[in-house]
Enzyme design. Structure first.
Site, PDB file in Angstrom:
ATOM      1  N   HIS A 152       0.792  -1.229   0.000  1.00  0.00           N
ATOM      2  CA  HIS A 152       0.000   0.000   0.000  1.00  0.00           C
ATOM      3  C   HIS A 152       0.824   1.277   0.000  1.00  0.00           C
ATOM      4  O   HIS A 152       0.359   2.310  -0.467  1.00  0.00           O
ATOM      5  CB  HIS A 152      -0.957  -0.013   1.195  1.00  0.00           C
ATOM      6  CG  HIS A 152      -1.856  -1.203   1.204  1.00  0.00           C
ATOM      7  ND1 HIS A 152      -1.381  -2.482   1.370  1.00  0.00           N
ATOM      8  CD2 HIS A 152      -3.192  -1.317   1.033  1.00  0.00           C
ATOM      9  CE1 HIS A 152      -2.388  -3.329   1.319  1.00  0.00           C
ATOM     10  NE2 HIS A 152      -3.485  -2.651   1.110  1.00  0.00           N
ATOM     11  N   HIS A 161      -0.890   3.482  -2.521  1.00  0.00           N
ATOM     12  CA  HIS A 161      -1.702   4.571  -1.974  1.00  0.00           C
ATOM     13  C   HIS A 161      -0.893   5.677  -1.324  1.00  0.00           C
ATOM     14  O   HIS A 161      -1.460   6.651  -0.839  1.00  0.00           O
ATOM     15  CB  HIS A 161      -2.676   4.028  -0.910  1.00  0.00           C
ATOM     16  CG  HIS A 161      -3.616   3.011  -1.447  1.00  0.00           C
ATOM     17  ND1 HIS A 161      -4.227   2.066  -0.651  1.00  0.00           N
ATOM     18  CD2 HIS A 161      -4.066   2.771  -2.699  1.00  0.00           C
ATOM     19  CE1 HIS A 161      -5.003   1.299  -1.400  1.00  0.00           C
ATOM     20  NE2 HIS A 161      -4.916   1.697  -2.644  1.00  0.00           N
ATOM     21  N   TYR A 218      -8.713  -6.532 -11.527  1.00  0.00           N
ATOM     22  CA  TYR A 218      -9.450  -5.375 -11.014  1.00  0.00           C
ATOM     23  C   TYR A 218     -10.171  -4.626 -12.127  1.00  0.00           C
ATOM     24  O   TYR A 218      -9.674  -4.561 -13.250  1.00  0.00           O
ATOM     25  CB  TYR A 218      -8.462  -4.406 -10.343  1.00  0.00           C
ATOM     26  CG  TYR A 218      -8.052  -4.781  -8.933  1.00  0.00           C
ATOM     27  CD1 TYR A 218      -8.482  -5.958  -8.326  1.00  0.00           C
ATOM     28  CD2 TYR A 218      -7.234  -3.929  -8.192  1.00  0.00           C
ATOM     29  CE1 TYR A 218      -8.110  -6.280  -7.037  1.00  0.00           C
ATOM     30  CE2 TYR A 218      -6.857  -4.243  -6.889  1.00  0.00           C
ATOM     31  CZ  TYR A 218      -7.300  -5.418  -6.322  1.00  0.00           C
ATOM     32  OH  TYR A 218      -6.936  -5.728  -5.040  1.00  0.00           O
ATOM     33  N   LYS A 231      -7.615 -12.572  -7.526  1.00  0.00           N
ATOM     34  CA  LYS A 231      -8.114 -11.787  -6.406  1.00  0.00           C
ATOM     35  C   LYS A 231      -9.064 -10.792  -7.026  1.00  0.00           C
ATOM     36  O   LYS A 231      -8.662  -9.988  -7.887  1.00  0.00           O
ATOM     37  CB  LYS A 231      -6.867 -11.116  -5.848  1.00  0.00           C
ATOM     38  CG  LYS A 231      -6.986 -10.061  -4.869  1.00  0.00           C
ATOM     39  CD  LYS A 231      -5.531  -9.741  -4.502  1.00  0.00           C
ATOM     40  CE  LYS A 231      -5.369  -8.667  -3.471  1.00  0.00           C
ATOM     41  NZ  LYS A 231      -6.292  -7.619  -3.439  1.00  0.00           N
ATOM     42  N   GLY A 273      -9.741  -7.574  -0.096  1.00  0.00           N
ATOM     43  CA  GLY A 273     -10.200  -6.962   1.156  1.00  0.00           C
ATOM     44  C   GLY A 273     -10.843  -5.590   1.030  1.00  0.00           C
ATOM     45  O   GLY A 273     -11.966  -5.368   1.456  1.00  0.00           O
TER      46      GLY A 273
HETATM   47  P1  FBP Z   1      -6.560  -4.302   0.824  1.00  0.00           P
HETATM   48  O1  FBP Z   1      -7.135  -5.529   1.465  1.00  0.00           O
HETATM   49  O2  FBP Z   1      -6.029  -3.340   1.814  1.00  0.00           O
HETATM   50  O3  FBP Z   1      -7.553  -3.694  -0.144  1.00  0.00           O
HETATM   51  O4  FBP Z   1      -5.317  -4.798  -0.026  1.00  0.00           O
HETATM   52  C1  FBP Z   1      -5.490  -5.456  -1.246  1.00  0.00           C
HETATM   53  C2  FBP Z   1      -4.958  -4.627  -2.401  1.00  0.00           C
HETATM   54  O5  FBP Z   1      -5.197  -5.262  -3.641  1.00  0.00           O
HETATM   55  C3  FBP Z   1      -3.502  -4.316  -2.306  1.00  0.00           C
HETATM   56  O6  FBP Z   1      -2.699  -5.343  -2.808  1.00  0.00           O
HETATM   57  C4  FBP Z   1      -3.420  -3.026  -3.078  1.00  0.00           C
HETATM   58  O7  FBP Z   1      -2.442  -2.185  -2.602  1.00  0.00           O
HETATM   59  C5  FBP Z   1      -4.737  -2.384  -2.813  1.00  0.00           C
HETATM   60  O8  FBP Z   1      -5.621  -3.385  -2.444  1.00  0.00           O
HETATM   61  C6  FBP Z   1      -5.297  -1.687  -4.013  1.00  0.00           C
HETATM   62  O9  FBP Z   1      -6.301  -0.842  -3.569  1.00  0.00           O
HETATM   63  P2  FBP Z   1      -7.167   0.065  -4.552  1.00  0.00           P
HETATM   64  O10 FBP Z   1      -8.363  -0.743  -4.815  1.00  0.00           O
HETATM   65  O11 FBP Z   1      -7.455   1.258  -3.724  1.00  0.00           O
HETATM   66  O12 FBP Z   1      -6.336   0.340  -5.750  1.00  0.00           O
END
Ligand code: FBP
Length: 248
Positions: A21, A25, A146, A174, A199
């Site tokens: 993160h 982030h 994603y 994921k 998550g």
């Molecule tokens: P989290 O459980 O904190 O969401 O972590 C999973 C993750 O995929 C991390 O690997 C990555 O840094 C983050 O979420 C990406 O978050 P975003 O959806 O804000 O880009």
């Protein structure tokens, strides 16, 4: 079918701690305790996680050649981006090779694809090469499938994420939760590619556990979680609740 995931699962279930993160982030996600990779590695071990997700630099300085190598499997995230640009049209650049991930002791490599981004062709090409190289080196391949920003609540994209993970040759994907039906369908469409819940930002404890319970009942094999664990007070207490749902 070769079982590339065997080093990363317990009773065929996955509990991965995400800690990339600071890159994704920026420092805003951290407090006085969780900014420290050593704290997170200890938490992963004490909590009984089956894998930890790190970027190359943290792996080099805190994991490789240490006792942690024997205690928790490494998932080396090969690409990453900040949240400062490319919001409309995300692309996450590769900063580590598969060979170097293996040298650092990784048991799996991770790569994010943003569905709907105009960079899709480039990401598919890159992922294709990574997937083949990783399997040649006996590493599992984990896809962060994603949606591009703004499409998070689109059920079609959730289903697409499941299917594309299978077709691209990921061992495990994921994916983000949009609603129950689309997540269920994503698992079905992913078929032999295993699915874990992503998550997301820190949520109400009950809400998080309810979603997890639901996706496990649909056939998801676990969760990759970051903020919902290490941004919470008493993370170990919460991890026990997560484990009860995943491992029974
Ligand atoms: P989290 O459980 O904190 O969401 O972590 C999973 C993750 O995929 C991390 O690997 C990555 O840094 C983050 O979420 C990406 O978050 P975003 O959806 O804000 O880009």
């Amino acid at each position: 079918m070769k079982d590339y995931l065997k080093n990363l699962l317990k009773n065929n279930k996955a509990l991965f701690l995400a800690y990339d993160h600071g890159f994704e982030h920026g420092p805003d996600d951290f407090n006085e305790i969780n900014y420290d990779p050593t704290y997170i590695l200890n938490l992963a071990i004490e909590g009984g996680f089956t894998g930890i997700v790190l970027q190359k630099g943290i792996a080099e300085k805190y994991y490789t050649g240490t006792l942690y190598e024997k205690k928790i499997p490494l998932i080396l995230k090969l690409n990453g981006k900040t949240n400062l640009g490319l919001k409309e049209d995300p692309y996450s650049a590769v900063n580590c090779s598969v060979e170097y991930a293996k040298e650092l002791g990784a048991k799996a490599v991770g790569y994010t694809i943003y569905l709907g981004s105009s960079y899709e062709p480039k990401m598919f090409e890159e992922f294709g090469k990574i997937q083949e190289k990783a399997h040649k080196l006996n590493l599992a391949v984990i896809l962060w499938a994603y949606p591009k920003y703004g499409l998070e609540d689109n059920p079609k994209i959730t289903e697409y994420a499941g299917r594309i993970s299978l077709e691209l040759g990921a061992d495990l994907a994921k994916i983000k939760y949009s609603d129950s039906q689309s997540f269920k369908k994503a698992i079905k469409l992913a078929n032999k590619t295993k699915i874990v819940l992503s998550g997301g930002p820190l949520k109400d404890e009950k809400e998080f556990l309810k979603t997890l319970k639901e996706v496990i009942s649909f056939g998801a094999i676990g969760v990759t979680v970051g903020r919902n664990v290490w941004q919470r007070g008493e993370p170990l207490r919460f991890i026990e609740k997560i484990k009860k749902i995943i491992f029974g």
